[in-house]
Design an enzyme around this catalytic site. Structure first.
Site, PDB file in Angstrom:
ATOM      1  N   ARG A 147       4.722  76.361  -3.232  1.00 21.51           N
ATOM      2  CA  ARG A 147       4.699  76.961  -1.696  1.00 21.51           C
ATOM      3  C   ARG A 147       5.891  76.618  -1.065  1.00 21.51           C
ATOM      4  O   ARG A 147       5.888  76.454   0.262  1.00 21.51           O
ATOM      5  CB  ARG A 147       3.429  76.961  -1.232  1.00 21.51           C
ATOM      6  CG  ARG A 147       2.558  77.972  -1.706  1.00 21.51           C
ATOM      7  CD  ARG A 147       1.116  78.235  -0.805  1.00 21.51           C
ATOM      8  NE  ARG A 147       0.974  77.954   0.581  1.00 21.51           N
ATOM      9  CZ  ARG A 147       1.534  78.963   1.197  1.00 21.51           C
ATOM     10  NH1 ARG A 147       2.309  79.971   0.995  1.00 21.51           N
ATOM     11  NH2 ARG A 147       1.331  78.513   2.666  1.00 21.51           N
ATOM     12  N   ASP A 159      -6.854  79.053   2.408  1.00 19.00           N
ATOM     13  CA  ASP A 159      -6.210  77.647   2.664  1.00 19.00           C
ATOM     14  C   ASP A 159      -7.019  76.636   2.853  1.00 19.00           C
ATOM     15  O   ASP A 159      -7.667  76.613   4.112  1.00 19.00           O
ATOM     16  CB  ASP A 159      -5.271  78.112   3.695  1.00 19.00           C
ATOM     17  CG  ASP A 159      -4.093  76.848   3.773  1.00 19.00           C
ATOM     18  OD1 ASP A 159      -3.219  76.899   4.641  1.00 19.00           O
ATOM     19  OD2 ASP A 159      -4.448  75.673   3.103  1.00 19.00           O
ATOM     20  N   GLU A 208       3.684  73.530   0.674  1.00 18.98           N
ATOM     21  CA  GLU A 208       4.453  73.669   1.898  1.00 18.98           C
ATOM     22  C   GLU A 208       4.857  72.471   2.784  1.00 18.98           C
ATOM     23  O   GLU A 208       5.655  72.444   3.338  1.00 18.98           O
ATOM     24  CB  GLU A 208       3.411  74.475   2.758  1.00 18.98           C
ATOM     25  CG  GLU A 208       2.114  73.658   3.310  1.00 18.98           C
ATOM     26  CD  GLU A 208       1.313  74.616   4.313  1.00 18.98           C
ATOM     27  OE1 GLU A 208       1.086  75.720   3.852  1.00 18.98           O
ATOM     28  OE2 GLU A 208       0.817  74.275   5.350  1.00 18.98           O
ATOM     29  N   TYR A 247      -8.686  74.564  11.184  1.00 22.95           N
ATOM     30  CA  TYR A 247      -7.489  75.137  10.975  1.00 22.95           C
ATOM     31  C   TYR A 247      -7.610  76.673  10.861  1.00 22.95           C
ATOM     32  O   TYR A 247      -8.562  77.170  10.270  1.00 22.95           O
ATOM     33  CB  TYR A 247      -7.078  74.497   9.838  1.00 22.95           C
ATOM     34  CG  TYR A 247      -5.826  75.404   9.136  1.00 22.95           C
ATOM     35  CD1 TYR A 247      -6.133  76.370   8.233  1.00 22.95           C
ATOM     36  CD2 TYR A 247      -4.706  75.319  10.073  1.00 22.95           C
ATOM     37  CE1 TYR A 247      -4.980  77.199   7.866  1.00 22.95           C
ATOM     38  CE2 TYR A 247      -3.661  76.216   9.644  1.00 22.95           C
ATOM     39  CZ  TYR A 247      -3.776  77.242   8.469  1.00 22.95           C
ATOM     40  OH  TYR A 247      -2.873  77.928   8.243  1.00 22.95           O
ATOM     41  N   HIS A 283      -6.280  73.661   3.237  1.00 21.57           N
ATOM     42  CA  HIS A 283      -5.682  72.682   4.194  1.00 21.57           C
ATOM     43  C   HIS A 283      -5.576  71.270   3.820  1.00 21.57           C
ATOM     44  O   HIS A 283      -5.810  70.482   4.906  1.00 21.57           O
ATOM     45  CB  HIS A 283      -5.823  73.220   5.709  1.00 21.57           C
ATOM     46  CG  HIS A 283      -4.824  73.141   6.468  1.00 21.57           C
ATOM     47  ND1 HIS A 283      -4.231  72.055   7.310  1.00 21.57           N
ATOM     48  CD2 HIS A 283      -3.651  74.216   6.569  1.00 21.57           C
ATOM     49  CE1 HIS A 283      -3.250  72.355   8.040  1.00 21.57           C
ATOM     50  NE2 HIS A 283      -2.804  73.815   7.566  1.00 21.57           N
ATOM     51  N   ASP A 314       5.707  78.529  12.361  1.00 25.78           N
ATOM     52  CA  ASP A 314       6.538  77.455  12.759  1.00 25.78           C
ATOM     53  C   ASP A 314       7.993  77.369  12.130  1.00 25.78           C
ATOM     54  O   ASP A 314       8.432  76.710  11.905  1.00 25.78           O
ATOM     55  CB  ASP A 314       5.902  75.993  12.688  1.00 25.78           C
ATOM     56  CG  ASP A 314       4.848  75.830  11.739  1.00 25.78           C
ATOM     57  OD1 ASP A 314       3.872  76.658  11.689  1.00 25.78           O
ATOM     58  OD2 ASP A 314       5.246  75.161  10.708  1.00 25.78           O
ATOM     59  N   GLU A 362       3.974  84.615   2.153  1.00 22.65           N
ATOM     60  CA  GLU A 362       3.106  84.504   3.340  1.00 22.65           C
ATOM     61  C   GLU A 362       3.465  85.114   4.632  1.00 22.65           C
ATOM     62  O   GLU A 362       4.796  84.996   4.853  1.00 22.65           O
ATOM     63  CB  GLU A 362       2.580  83.041   3.672  1.00 22.65           C
ATOM     64  CG  GLU A 362       1.549  82.898   5.034  1.00 22.65           C
ATOM     65  CD  GLU A 362       1.414  81.365   5.142  1.00 22.65           C
ATOM     66  OE1 GLU A 362       2.233  80.670   4.653  1.00 22.65           O
ATOM     67  OE2 GLU A 362       0.354  81.313   5.803  1.00 22.65           O
ATOM     68  N   ARG A 400      -5.429  86.331   3.511  1.00 18.74           N
ATOM     69  CA  ARG A 400      -5.907  85.025   3.378  1.00 18.74           C
ATOM     70  C   ARG A 400      -7.280  85.015   4.551  1.00 18.74           C
ATOM     71  O   ARG A 400      -6.887  85.387   5.587  1.00 18.74           O
ATOM     72  CB  ARG A 400      -4.820  84.181   3.720  1.00 18.74           C
ATOM     73  CG  ARG A 400      -5.221  82.704   3.750  1.00 18.74           C
ATOM     74  CD  ARG A 400      -4.421  81.809   4.370  1.00 18.74           C
ATOM     75  NE  ARG A 400      -4.561  81.675   5.778  1.00 18.74           N
ATOM     76  CZ  ARG A 400      -4.032  80.927   6.673  1.00 18.74           C
ATOM     77  NH1 ARG A 400      -3.175  79.956   6.108  1.00 18.74           N
ATOM     78  NH2 ARG A 400      -4.326  80.901   7.945  1.00 18.74           N
ATOM     79  N   TRP A 408      -5.782  67.000   8.656  1.00 16.36           N
ATOM     80  CA  TRP A 408      -6.014  68.476   9.453  1.00 16.36           C
ATOM     81  C   TRP A 408      -5.756  69.574   8.774  1.00 16.36           C
ATOM     82  O   TRP A 408      -4.986  69.897   7.830  1.00 16.36           O
ATOM     83  CB  TRP A 408      -5.062  68.142  10.564  1.00 16.36           C
ATOM     84  CG  TRP A 408      -5.230  69.463  11.547  1.00 16.36           C
ATOM     85  CD1 TRP A 408      -6.138  69.834  12.181  1.00 16.36           C
ATOM     86  CD2 TRP A 408      -4.108  70.590  11.485  1.00 16.36           C
ATOM     87  NE1 TRP A 408      -5.799  71.425  12.811  1.00 16.36           N
ATOM     88  CE2 TRP A 408      -4.663  71.728  12.177  1.00 16.36           C
ATOM     89  CE3 TRP A 408      -2.763  70.893  10.836  1.00 16.36           C
ATOM     90  CZ2 TRP A 408      -3.836  72.708  12.667  1.00 16.36           C
ATOM     91  CZ3 TRP A 408      -1.852  71.873  11.235  1.00 16.36           C
ATOM     92  CH2 TRP A 408      -2.607  73.150  11.896  1.00 16.36           C
ATOM     93  N   GLU A 426      -5.291  77.398  -1.743  1.00 18.12           N
ATOM     94  CA  GLU A 426      -4.093  76.823  -1.126  1.00 18.12           C
ATOM     95  C   GLU A 426      -4.493  75.219  -0.680  1.00 18.12           C
ATOM     96  O   GLU A 426      -5.568  75.255  -0.200  1.00 18.12           O
ATOM     97  CB  GLU A 426      -3.246  77.524  -0.210  1.00 18.12           C
ATOM     98  CG  GLU A 426      -2.246  76.702   0.460  1.00 18.12           C
ATOM     99  CD  GLU A 426      -1.663  77.465   1.590  1.00 18.12           C
ATOM    100  OE1 GLU A 426      -2.200  78.627   1.940  1.00 18.12           O
ATOM    101  OE2 GLU A 426      -0.901  76.894   2.357  1.00 18.12           O
TER     102      GLU A 426
HETATM  103  C1  CS2 Z   1      -0.398  76.496   6.950  1.00 13.19           C
HETATM  104  C2  CS2 Z   1       0.516  76.442   8.087  1.00 13.19           C
HETATM  105  O1  CS2 Z   1       0.427  78.927   6.917  1.00 13.19           O
HETATM  106  C3  CS2 Z   1      -0.219  77.823   6.239  1.00 13.19           C
HETATM  107  O2  CS2 Z   1      -0.308  78.118   4.990  1.00 13.19           O
HETATM  108  O3  CS2 Z   1      -0.961  75.728   6.338  1.00 13.19           O
HETATM  109  O4  CS2 Z   1       0.243  77.141   9.245  1.00 13.19           O
HETATM  110  C4  CS2 Z   1       0.714  75.025   8.505  1.00 13.19           C
HETATM  111  O5  CS2 Z   1      -0.892  74.760   9.363  1.00 13.19           O
HETATM  112  C5  CS2 Z   1       1.666  74.912   9.621  1.00 13.19           C
HETATM  113  O6  CS2 Z   1       2.856  75.397   9.045  1.00 13.19           O
HETATM  114  C6  CS2 Z   1       1.876  73.577  10.097  1.00 13.19           C
HETATM  115  O7  CS2 Z   1       2.783  73.579  11.118  1.00 13.19           O
HETATM  116 MG    MG Z   2      -1.048  76.182   4.145  1.00  8.15          MG
END
Ligand code: CS2
Ligand code: MG
Length: 405
Positions: A285, A212, A264, A159, A214, A318, A341, A147, A405, A238
């Site tokens: 996802r 991504d 996600e 991001y 985002h 996280d 991922e 990615r 964000w 994504e």
């Molecule tokens: C992101 C995440 O990994 C990804 O695809 O979208 O890092 C996302 O920003 C975090 O999980 C938010 O806590």
């Molecule tokens: Mg993501």
């Protein structure tokens, strides 16, 4: 085999994690991840105050009934907090069932469909050349899919770019209040097509590329970006636009053949049902921690299979190693698994807390045959890293308008 006790731990080895331990009357225990980034104590309280009292004395083997009890049996359904609480209990119950049966959870889910779990790694750069150098590093480590995220000229932070931080743990840190980041779609559009043009020129088709967005583009902007990137043959784009309005993806889908991934931030099958049955995306996802655990993700994955949609579980830092392990058991046993991922197995502190037998080999993760999920949690070590409030950033356009964000 009744549940005798349920403990909730919040620790912060570089970032906060919420870990649930379900203990049965014979001492067998299972572990689950309930981490919602930036809202950790909300989930911990939901569990301790509203869920735990209802489960003591229930049969730990009744995974489906407990899932329905916590989902349908509650008037205020769905949402990230509720579903993360259900997820952690669910993961722990699958862990217990595996331990009691002496089998890894994937065997209880139908056994292996593949030898290992294909991954995509992250290449985050300060500029195009730096990002491409990071791609080379991923290739050198054996990854077959990468990615690409790059800093955007003219924007201080964005991001996915680590800046001067060594990893995501340091980047997330323990921000006392949400940091505010600037966003410019115009500046982003100037960079991204050039990034993938240069990437294909340098690496040809030797690796899959992903990106991504985002959720930062409007649907027509996503459609435009998808069209611009078609010649670079991404594995998927994504979060091309915000996930709340599934209709957005009808418009995007109408304009571009670039494969789309989303999910996600989804918590239940209802969040993605229309996307899947209308084949508006190519990869779903959802994460075990955010979408109701192994039980929740399995329901979504099987529904997705009917519409030729593959899974590409979220794998950000996280999500704890417990969630990652749950994904491995799901991924290795789900026929329509696509790709996972991967941002590593955590920092050095978290590795002292979460113990597992997963290994990385040639761009794949291999899981061992330890009974259950195959992860352990060191409560004593965890207590050395107490919770610290931390926030995700907030994004604003250059004129100050609040943005995604
Ligand atoms: C992101 C995440 O990994 C990804 O695809 O979208 O890092 C996302 O920003 C975090 O999980 C938010 O806590
Ligand atoms: Mg993501």
């Amino acid at each position: 085999m009744n549940i005798q006790d349920i403990k909730v731990f919040v620790c912060s080895p570089g970032r906060n994690f919420v870990t649930v331990k379900v203990i049965t009357e014979d001492g067998t225990y299972g572990l689950g991840d309930a981490t919602v980034n930036g809202r950790e104590l909300a989930v911990a309280t939901y569990l301790e105050e509203h869920v735990v009292p209802c489960l003591i004395g229930r049969d730990a083997h009744s995974i489906e009934d407990i899932w329905q009890y916590l989902y349908q049996g509650v008037y205020w359904r769905r949402g990230p907090i509720t579903m993360a609480a259900i997820a952690a209990i669910d993961m722990a119950l699958w862990d217990i069932k595996g331990k009691v049966s002496g089998l890894p959870v994937y065997q209880l889910l139908g056994g292996k469909c593949r030898t290992g779990v294909n991954l995509y790694a992250h290449a985050n750069g300060e500029n195009i050349d730096d990002t491409l150098d990071k791609v080379q590093e991923c290739i050198d480590q054996g990854f077959k899919a990468v990615r690409l995220q790059s800093a955007i000229p003219g924007l201080s932070e964005t991001y996915g770019v680590l800046g001067d931080k060594k990893d995501y743990f340091e980047l997330q840190g323990n921000r006392p209040l949400p940091p505010e980041q600037e966003w410019s779609t115009a500046k982003y559009f100037k960079l991204i097509p050039e990034l993938f043009k240069k990437a294909r020129e340098r690496f040809g088709n030797q690796v899959h590329f992903l990106h991504d967005v985002h959720s930062r583009l409007t649907p027509i902007e996503s459609a435009k970006l998808g069209k611009m990137l078609e010649k670079y043959n991404l594995l998927f784009l994504e979060d091309a636009s915000i996930a709340e309005n599934q209709e957005n993806y009808k418009l995007i889908r109408h304009h571009t053949t670039t494969p789309l991934a989303l999910g996600e931030t989804y918590n239940t099958i209802w969040d993605c049902k229309d996307l899947l049955q209308n084949q508006l995306i190519d990869y779903i996802r959802v994460a075990a921690t955010h979408a109701g655990g192994i039980t929740g993700v399995k329901k979504i994955s099987d529904f997705a299979a009917v519409y030729n949609v593959r899974t590409a579980p979220h794998g950000a830092p996280d999500l704890s190693p417990i969630c990652f392990a749950a994904h491995m058991h799901l991924n290795i046993s789900t026929h329509n698994f696509g790709i996972q991922e991967f941002v590593g197995f955590g920092n050095e502190e978290s590795k002292t807390i979460f113990k597992h037998g997963m290994t990385l080999e040639n761009g794949m993760v291999l899981i061992d045959d330890a009974p259950g999920l195959g992860v352990d949690f060191d409560e004593t070590k965890a207590s050395e890293f107490p919770y610290k409030r931390s926030y995700l950033p907030v994004s604003r356009l250059e004129d100050g308008t609040l943005w995604h964000w």
